[in-house]
Motif scaffolding. Structure first.
Motif, PDB file in Angstrom:
ATOM      1  N   ASP A 479      46.376  74.080 -63.076  1.00 44.85           N
ATOM      2  CA  ASP A 479      44.914  74.180 -63.179  1.00 44.85           C
ATOM      3  C   ASP A 479      44.365  72.900 -63.818  1.00 44.85           C
ATOM      4  O   ASP A 479      43.905  71.995 -63.139  1.00 44.85           O
ATOM      5  CB  ASP A 479      44.547  75.409 -63.999  1.00 44.85           C
ATOM      6  N   VAL A 480      44.441  72.817 -65.148  1.00 48.05           N
ATOM      7  CA  VAL A 480      43.944  71.649 -65.876  1.00 48.05           C
ATOM      8  C   VAL A 480      44.984  71.255 -66.912  1.00 48.05           C
ATOM      9  O   VAL A 480      45.536  72.117 -67.607  1.00 48.05           O
ATOM     10  CB  VAL A 480      42.602  71.936 -66.592  1.00 48.05           C
ATOM     11  N   VAL A 481      45.244  69.963 -67.023  1.00 50.67           N
ATOM     12  CA  VAL A 481      46.109  69.455 -68.071  1.00 50.67           C
ATOM     13  C   VAL A 481      45.369  68.346 -68.801  1.00 50.67           C
ATOM     14  O   VAL A 481      44.666  67.538 -68.180  1.00 50.67           O
ATOM     15  CB  VAL A 481      47.452  68.931 -67.505  1.00 50.67           C
ATOM     16  N   THR A 482      45.495  68.337 -70.120  1.00 51.20           N
ATOM     17  CA  THR A 482      44.914  67.264 -70.933  1.00 51.20           C
ATOM     18  C   THR A 482      46.014  66.250 -71.214  1.00 51.20           C
ATOM     19  O   THR A 482      47.072  66.608 -71.747  1.00 51.20           O
ATOM     20  CB  THR A 482      44.338  67.811 -72.246  1.00 51.20           C
ATOM     21  N   ILE A 483      45.758  65.000 -70.841  1.00 55.43           N
ATOM     22  CA  ILE A 483      46.768  63.940 -70.927  1.00 55.43           C
ATOM     23  C   ILE A 483      46.340  62.919 -71.969  1.00 55.43           C
ATOM     24  O   ILE A 483      45.230  62.387 -71.912  1.00 55.43           O
ATOM     25  CB  ILE A 483      46.940  63.240 -69.568  1.00 55.43           C
ATOM     26  N   SER A 484      47.223  62.660 -72.923  1.00 56.22           N
ATOM     27  CA  SER A 484      46.992  61.633 -73.933  1.00 56.22           C
ATOM     28  C   SER A 484      48.209  60.738 -74.006  1.00 56.22           C
ATOM     29  O   SER A 484      49.340  61.204 -73.854  1.00 56.22           O
ATOM     30  CB  SER A 484      46.735  62.262 -75.309  1.00 56.22           C
ATOM     31  N   LEU A 485      47.967  59.469 -74.263  1.00 60.05           N
ATOM     32  CA  LEU A 485      49.045  58.508 -74.427  1.00 60.05           C
ATOM     33  C   LEU A 485      48.859  57.876 -75.793  1.00 60.05           C
ATOM     34  O   LEU A 485      47.931  57.091 -76.004  1.00 60.05           O
ATOM     35  CB  LEU A 485      48.986  57.460 -73.319  1.00 60.05           C
ATOM     36  N   VAL A 486      49.731  58.253 -76.748  1.00 60.52           N
ATOM     37  CA  VAL A 486      49.483  57.914 -78.152  1.00 60.52           C
ATOM     38  C   VAL A 486      50.711  57.267 -78.775  1.00 60.52           C
ATOM     39  O   VAL A 486      51.839  57.388 -78.268  1.00 60.52           O
ATOM     40  CB  VAL A 486      49.093  59.179 -78.962  1.00 60.52           C
ATOM     41  N   ALA A 487      50.458  56.564 -79.884  1.00 60.85           N
ATOM     42  CA  ALA A 487      51.561  55.983 -80.647  1.00 60.85           C
ATOM     43  C   ALA A 487      52.369  57.112 -81.278  1.00 60.85           C
ATOM     44  O   ALA A 487      51.815  58.001 -81.931  1.00 60.85           O
ATOM     45  CB  ALA A 487      51.018  55.043 -81.713  1.00 60.85           C
ATOM     46  N   ASP A 488      53.670  57.069 -81.074  1.00 53.78           N
ATOM     47  CA  ASP A 488      54.524  58.113 -81.629  1.00 53.78           C
ATOM     48  C   ASP A 488      54.474  58.057 -83.158  1.00 53.78           C
ATOM     49  O   ASP A 488      54.531  56.979 -83.761  1.00 53.78           O
ATOM     50  CB  ASP A 488      55.959  57.920 -81.144  1.00 53.78           C
ATOM     51  N   GLY A 489      54.358  59.218 -83.786  1.00 54.44           N
ATOM     52  CA  GLY A 489      54.325  59.287 -85.241  1.00 54.44           C
ATOM     53  C   GLY A 489      52.933  59.318 -85.832  1.00 54.44           C
ATOM     54  O   GLY A 489      52.778  59.462 -87.048  1.00 54.44           O
ATOM     55  N   VAL A 490      51.900  59.161 -84.987  1.00 55.88           N
ATOM     56  CA  VAL A 490      50.513  59.224 -85.467  1.00 55.88           C
ATOM     57  C   VAL A 490      49.878  60.499 -84.925  1.00 55.88           C
ATOM     58  O   VAL A 490      49.930  60.760 -83.714  1.00 55.88           O
ATOM     59  CB  VAL A 490      49.699  57.991 -85.019  1.00 55.88           C
ATOM     60  N   ASP A 491      49.314  61.295 -85.802  1.00 54.23           N
ATOM     61  CA  ASP A 491      48.711  62.565 -85.422  1.00 54.23           C
ATOM     62  C   ASP A 491      47.310  62.291 -84.849  1.00 54.23           C
ATOM     63  O   ASP A 491      46.343  62.139 -85.584  1.00 54.23           O
ATOM     64  CB  ASP A 491      48.620  63.493 -86.639  1.00 54.23           C
ATOM     65  N   VAL A 492      47.232  62.213 -83.532  1.00 56.57           N
ATOM     66  CA  VAL A 492      45.994  61.830 -82.851  1.00 56.57           C
ATOM     67  C   VAL A 492      45.262  63.081 -82.377  1.00 56.57           C
ATOM     68  O   VAL A 492      45.850  63.919 -81.676  1.00 56.57           O
ATOM     69  CB  VAL A 492      46.290  60.908 -81.649  1.00 56.57           C
ATOM     70  N   PRO A 493      43.989  63.249 -82.715  1.00 53.57           N
ATOM     71  CA  PRO A 493      43.234  64.406 -82.223  1.00 53.57           C
ATOM     72  C   PRO A 493      42.845  64.214 -80.760  1.00 53.57           C
ATOM     73  O   PRO A 493      42.912  63.106 -80.226  1.00 53.57           O
ATOM     74  CB  PRO A 493      41.996  64.415 -83.126  1.00 53.57           C
ATOM     75  N   GLU A 494      42.417  65.281 -80.110  1.00 52.73           N
ATOM     76  CA  GLU A 494      41.973  65.162 -78.721  1.00 52.73           C
ATOM     77  C   GLU A 494      40.612  64.487 -78.638  1.00 52.73           C
ATOM     78  O   GLU A 494      40.331  63.769 -77.672  1.00 52.73           O
ATOM     79  CB  GLU A 494      41.925  66.541 -78.054  1.00 52.73           C
ATOM     80  N   PHE A 495      39.752  64.701 -79.646  1.00 53.17           N
ATOM     81  CA  PHE A 495      38.419  64.103 -79.650  1.00 53.17           C
ATOM     82  C   PHE A 495      38.135  63.518 -81.030  1.00 53.17           C
ATOM     83  O   PHE A 495      38.655  63.996 -82.041  1.00 53.17           O
ATOM     84  CB  PHE A 495      37.344  65.152 -79.319  1.00 53.17           C
ATOM     85  N   THR A 496      37.295  62.507 -81.054  1.00 53.57           N
ATOM     86  CA  THR A 496      36.836  61.943 -82.310  1.00 53.57           C
ATOM     87  C   THR A 496      35.364  61.584 -82.166  1.00 53.57           C
ATOM     88  O   THR A 496      34.773  61.764 -81.094  1.00 53.57           O
ATOM     89  CB  THR A 496      37.675  60.708 -82.707  1.00 53.57           C
ATOM     90  N   THR A 497      34.768  61.089 -83.225  1.00 57.27           N
ATOM     91  CA  THR A 497      33.368  60.685 -83.170  1.00 57.27           C
ATOM     92  C   THR A 497      33.264  59.255 -82.669  1.00 57.27           C
ATOM     93  O   THR A 497      34.224  58.475 -82.713  1.00 57.27           O
ATOM     94  CB  THR A 497      32.715  60.779 -84.555  1.00 57.27           C
ATOM     95  N   ALA A 498      32.086  58.870 -82.219  1.00 57.58           N
ATOM     96  CA  ALA A 498      31.869  57.500 -81.753  1.00 57.58           C
ATOM     97  C   ALA A 498      32.089  56.507 -82.880  1.00 57.58           C
ATOM     98  O   ALA A 498      32.572  55.391 -82.654  1.00 57.58           O
ATOM     99  CB  ALA A 498      30.453  57.360 -81.185  1.00 57.58           C
ATOM    100  N   ALA A 499      31.751  56.896 -84.106  1.00 59.75           N
ATOM    101  CA  ALA A 499      31.909  55.984 -85.241  1.00 59.75           C
ATOM    102  C   ALA A 499      33.371  55.740 -85.584  1.00 59.75           C
ATOM    103  O   ALA A 499      33.735  54.662 -86.053  1.00 59.75           O
ATOM    104  CB  ALA A 499      31.161  56.529 -86.456  1.00 59.75           C
ATOM    105  N   LEU A 500      34.222  56.756 -85.359  1.00 56.73           N
ATOM    106  CA  LEU A 500      35.641  56.623 -85.691  1.00 56.73           C
ATOM    107  C   LEU A 500      36.480  56.164 -84.512  1.00 56.73           C
ATOM    108  O   LEU A 500      37.643  55.770 -84.687  1.00 56.73           O
ATOM    109  CB  LEU A 500      36.183  57.950 -86.214  1.00 56.73           C
ATOM    110  N   ALA A 501      35.940  56.200 -83.319  1.00 62.20           N
ATOM    111  CA  ALA A 501      36.727  55.860 -82.128  1.00 62.20           C
ATOM    112  C   ALA A 501      37.374  54.483 -82.216  1.00 62.20           C
ATOM    113  O   ALA A 501      38.546  54.331 -81.832  1.00 62.20           O
ATOM    114  CB  ALA A 501      35.851  55.968 -80.878  1.00 62.20           C
TER     115      ALA A 501
END
Length: 949
Positions: A479-501
């Motif tokens: 159906d739907v999959v959310t795909i993120s490509l992140v640095a291993d070892g860093v706890d990355v959220p799915e969304f952030t604010t424009a100021a923190l992006a």
């Protein structure tokens, strides 16, 4: 490493105010009453001799005299080499400033210092961006002044020197009884120290203030600090520690989030550039500072349970700690780097494909200006999922990486939304296999890990854990999959604010190429660049709201949305009477434009219908309509009609009013807020009378006198042989903030003008058209009928449209001036706009809404005034209200009002000041304003008045 015992401060000595007063007299020859001030380790007393207050500082017995003398010499150095105000010590003939005091617990040392006028920024109240930047500049200025300063007393060890934070915590943490908190403090400190230790040898060292915090700066204007006090933590250490300490002290203040606090870093860097190593350790040092603050407070309360100062500070220090650990240390460091323009490059996406080419998706636009989100669809909680489902009916789709999603934005929030995706959604109409884009290992969470990267899949099916080779299928999306490509070892959220992006971008890569899509074009804020372009080519006098205006891209009803998807309540916009982007108006304009739009001298049905509708809204006899493009044109034409009809040029106008920018309307405008020279530059044919303001004016004790004086002026002009041809006034005093005219005012003045052959002109440009709720026209509130009515603003909902309605006799008088013609005034499209606005006002009951919701809003504002004396009164009716701010002595609170408006904007409410003193909020929202929006407006204002601006 120093002995831990040397890093734990002893309780302060015990001295009563009377004893302190005696000491000041005996040691320094200053007599006066003593008032204690709070401190963690010393005793401070204000000695008031009735001439100039002084500060008696009695140091902790553990503090040697040499350290105090170093503080005195450092203060002199700062005063000599900067414009920072510092309290200068009393210096004896022998050049010393310290005197010994015998106490029960031993010998302590005392000094007498100047007491800096002003107040500190202590507490948790809001700090403006200007105050935050000033904190950064102060820290840099003090560090510059102390560069090269050497003194034996500054070569010391204390628990606040961040070089010794591990040892200090070793001594302090046993005092923290809460096991979980103690573990968090220890873990945070250990991680932070590891990040610092890498750069420790390369960090610049010098003597610093050591405690340049909100408690130790002084402001004379109540907002922006310009002085520094209390050099009790002076010492040689890492220079960047100064900024870490200053920055930490901002984080407990209301409304000061991490991006806001980092304005201090930017300001410091502009004065004293930070080295690369300093940028890398600043946030870890702040985290260490936060841990020491919390642990120290627990230690003080354990050893000195009655220390109220420490108890109050603990709540603030816990907020500082939570803010310090709210981002992973590497991410917070990138936020620091972004603040000074030293961003690390984004994480690179390795080559490879997650899906086969035949499954390459299209793009689903969920951006702020997406046509898919028109007509308020973005407010539907299910809009995102429904749009994804609809888009995948025939082929796969993907959302855009790094682009703010309007579907994640909501009104009434005081902070910016977390709407910037650090990944993307991939949706399919039928199952699609996911293949490894490179060799790696699929762990138990279903993520593919390789080369320090983690390909994170949320919502994938049939995931096979274990080693995989490039091209090997290891999962499926149904159906739907959310795909993120992140640095291993860093706890990355799915969304952030424009100021923190920007801080997250070095830790997230764009997954788009893995789906066969081009890399996403990461949008950066256009606000500064766009403002520069505007100021380059738009005349400077054509001003804009706010010093740092948001870039608005969308409106809906009473809401505005900026480029980052931040939603604002529009409490200001009386131009958009029926709300932003009204669907019926959008449709009718598009349809008419597709048929015909031409100049108004052609014959077409819409102009006749619109003029007929307008005339039907006025009392009998006012049935001749002139259609123009703006309020300025409408009032200008009204005055020309009056002059043509009476054969007289003289006009009586009301002071503090604004009527427009054309020659005639500017001539009769007397608002010094719009033109500081308004009264001095009036033509001789313009005669003014006092603003009939019952709250703030010459006759506030007896408002009926305003009419008496105005009538007297009309009589004086008639006796002088220059009877006025017209009297012009807003029927509710809009420019002054929705101030209702005194009862009977217009009736008396209209009668006097008419008795001498003049006409009454009603300026309804701002207040008419149902905005007042109980009356469609402002003149109805006064129980009068004018001879000429000028109206605009609300007529076109933002489309340029205005009108003058008058009697057949007055309209015919214009023939003496030639003929009247306005190309676009009353054009087919303009007429359709006008008709649609009237239809919506009637069909949606917007005048009744103005009465009901406007009345509710006024009641809430009045209640707010009972709790906040600065809010002195609330003028107006319906959706034209004017909360007025005044100081205790009744003086207009002009500066406060400007700052309140700026903070309201930061809390998501658009409002501006008005009136000659710019101390009244002009509350004139779209007439679709709801109770929810009214509550959001008042709640934000309550927060501002409670916590500062």
């Amino acid at each position: 490493m120093p002995e831990t015992e040397s890093l734990v401060q002893a309780p302060p000595p015990e001295i009563s105010p009377d004893e302190a007063a005696d000491l000041a007299a005996a040691l320094f020859g200053v007599t006066g009453s003593a008032r204690p001030l709070g401190s963690n380790q010393d005793l401070n007393f204000v000695i008031d001799d009735g001439v100039a207050p002084r500060l008696l500082k009695i140091a902790n017995p553990a503090t040697p005299a040499a350290e105090l003398e170093a503080q005195s010499r450092a203060a002199a150095r700062i005063a000599e080499r900067s414009d920072v105000r510092v309290p200068m010590p009393h210096v004896f003939d022998d050049g010393t400033s310290v005197r010994a005091v015998e106490l029960e617990g031993g010998i302590a040392h005392a000094r007498l210092l100047d007491f800096l006028p002003g107040r500190t920024l202590s507490g948790s109240r809001y700090l403006s961006p200007a105050a935050i930047r000033a904190m950064g500049r102060l820290a840099a200025s003090v560090d510059l002044a102390l560069a090269g300063f050497a003194d034996p007393g500054a070569e010391r060890t204390n628990q606040w020197d961040l070089q010794h934070a591990p040892a200090a915590l070793a001594a302090l943490l046993p005092s923290v009884a809460d096991t979980a908190l103690r573990a968090r403090l220890r873990s945070t400190a250990e991680s932070a120290w590891r990040a610092v230790a890498v750069h420790a040898e390369s960090l610049p060292q010098q003597v610093i203030h050591g405690d340049l915090t909100d408690d130790n700066v002084v402001t004379t204007d109540g907002r922006v600090p310009d002085g520094v006090i209390d050099l009790g933590d002076l010492g040689r250490t890492w220079r960047v520690g100064e900024l870490a300490i200053t920055l930490s002290s901002l984080l407990h203040h209301d409304g000061v989030d991490l991006p806001a606090a980092l304005e201090a870093v930017r300001a410091y860097h502009e004065v004293l550039p930070l080295a690369d190593a300093e940028l890398d350790v600043l946030w870890p040092l702040l985290a260490l500072r936060a841990a020491v603050l919390v642990a120290s407070a627990h230690h003080i309360l354990l050893t000195d349970p009655g220390n109220e100062y420490a108890a109050e500070n603990l709540a603030h220090e816990e907020l500082i700690f939570e803010a310090a650990v709210s981002l992973p240390l590497p991410v917070a460091t990138e936020l620091v780097r972004h603040a000074v323009g030293a961003d690390a490059p984004p994480l690179r996406t390795p080559s490879g494909r997650l899906i086969r080419p035949r499954s390459t998706p299209g793009l689903l636009d969920l951006s702020v200006d997406s046509a898919l989100l028109d007509e308020g669809r973005w407010l539907d909680p299910d809009a995102e999922s429904e749009l994804l489902r609809a888009a995948t009916a025939e082929h796969p789709v993907a959302t855009r990486f790094g682009e703010p999603r309007l579907t994640r934005s909501r009104p009434y929030a005081h902070d910016g939304p977390a709407n910037v995706p650090l990944g993307l959604d991939f949706a399919v109409p039928e199952p699609v296999a996911l293949q490894a884009p490179w060799d790696g290992v699929v762990d138990l969470s279903g993520d593919l890990v390789a080369g320090g990267l983690r390909l994170r899949l949320r919502g994938a099916s049939d995931v096979v854990a274990g080693p995989v080779r490039e091209g090997e299928v290891f999962a499926e999306v149904v159906d739907v999959v959310t795909i993120s490509l992140v640095a291993d070892g860093v706890d990355v959220p799915e969304f952030t604010t424009a100021a923190l992006a920007p801080a997250w971008r070095p830790f997230v890569a764009d997954p788009s190429p893995l789906l066969g899509l081009p890399p996403a074009a990461i949008r950066t804020s256009d606000a500064g660049r766009l403002l520069h372009r505007r100021e380059e080519h738009v005349a400077e006098v054509q001003e804009h709201y706010f010093d740092e205006p948001p870039v608005m891209l969308r409106g809906w009803r009473e809401l505005l949305v900026d480029e980052d998807g931040r939603v604002y309540v529009d409490a200001l916009n009386n131009v958009t009477s029926i709300g932003h982007a009204h669907p019926l108006l959008v449709h009718n304009i598009a349809r008419q434009w597709s048929l015909l739009n031409t100049n108004s001298r052609f014959h077409y049905p819409q102009i006749a219908e619109f003029a007929e509708r307008l005339a039907g809204l006025l009392p009998d006899g006012l049935d001749q309509v002139f259609l123009v493009n703006s309020g300025s044109e409408a009032v200008d034409l009204a005055l020309r009609l009056a002059q043509a009809h009476t054969g007289r040029k003289d006009v009586v106008a009301v002071r503090e009013a604004y009527h427009g920018w054309t020659y005639l309307t500017d001539a009769v405008s007397t608002s010094v807020a719009d033109n500081p020279s308004a009264l001095e530059t009036r033509p001789e044919w313009v005669h003014t009378v006092d603003a009939p303001n019952p709250f703030r004016g010459v006759h506030r004790d007896d408002p009926s006198r305003y009419a008496v004086d105005a009538v007297a002026e009309v009589e004086r002009l008639a006796d002088a042989g220059t009877p006025p041809g017209a009297f012009l006034a807003e029927t509710l005093y809009g420019n002054a903030g929705g101030v209702a005219l005194p009862a009977g005012y217009l009736e008396a003045v209209y009668a006097a003008v008419r008795a001498h052959g003049g006409v009454a002109v009603a300026d309804e440009v701002q207040v008419g058209y149902g905005r007042l709720g109980h009356w469609f026209w402002g003149f109805e509130q006064q129980g009068v009928v004018p001879d000429i009515v000028a109206v605009a603003k609300a007529m076109g909902n933002g489309h340029p449209l205005g009108a003058v309605i008058t009697t057949p006799e007055i309209a015919a008088s214009y023939r003496s001036q030639g003929y009247f013609f306005s190309s676009a005034g009353g054009s087919p499209v303009s007429s359709v706009v006008g008709l649609t606005v009237l239809d919506v006002i009637q069909s949606e009951g917007l005048q009744q809404n103005a009465a009901e919701v406007g009345g509710y809003l006024k009641e809430r504002l009045q209640e707010l005034g009972t709790r906040h004396p600065l809010l002195a009164t609330v003028h107006g009716f319906g959706f034209y209200l004017g909360p007025e701010f005044a100081r205790e002595d009744g003086a207009p609170a002009t500066e406060e009002t400007a700052a309140i408006c700026d903070r309201m904007r930061r809390l998501g409410v658009i409002i501006q000041p008005t009136g000659d003193f710019q101390n009244v909020l002009k509350v004139k929202p779209p007439m679709v304003f709801t109770r929810e929006s009214a509550d959001a407006f008042v709640d934000a204002l309550d927060r501002v008045l409670s916590t500062g601006w």
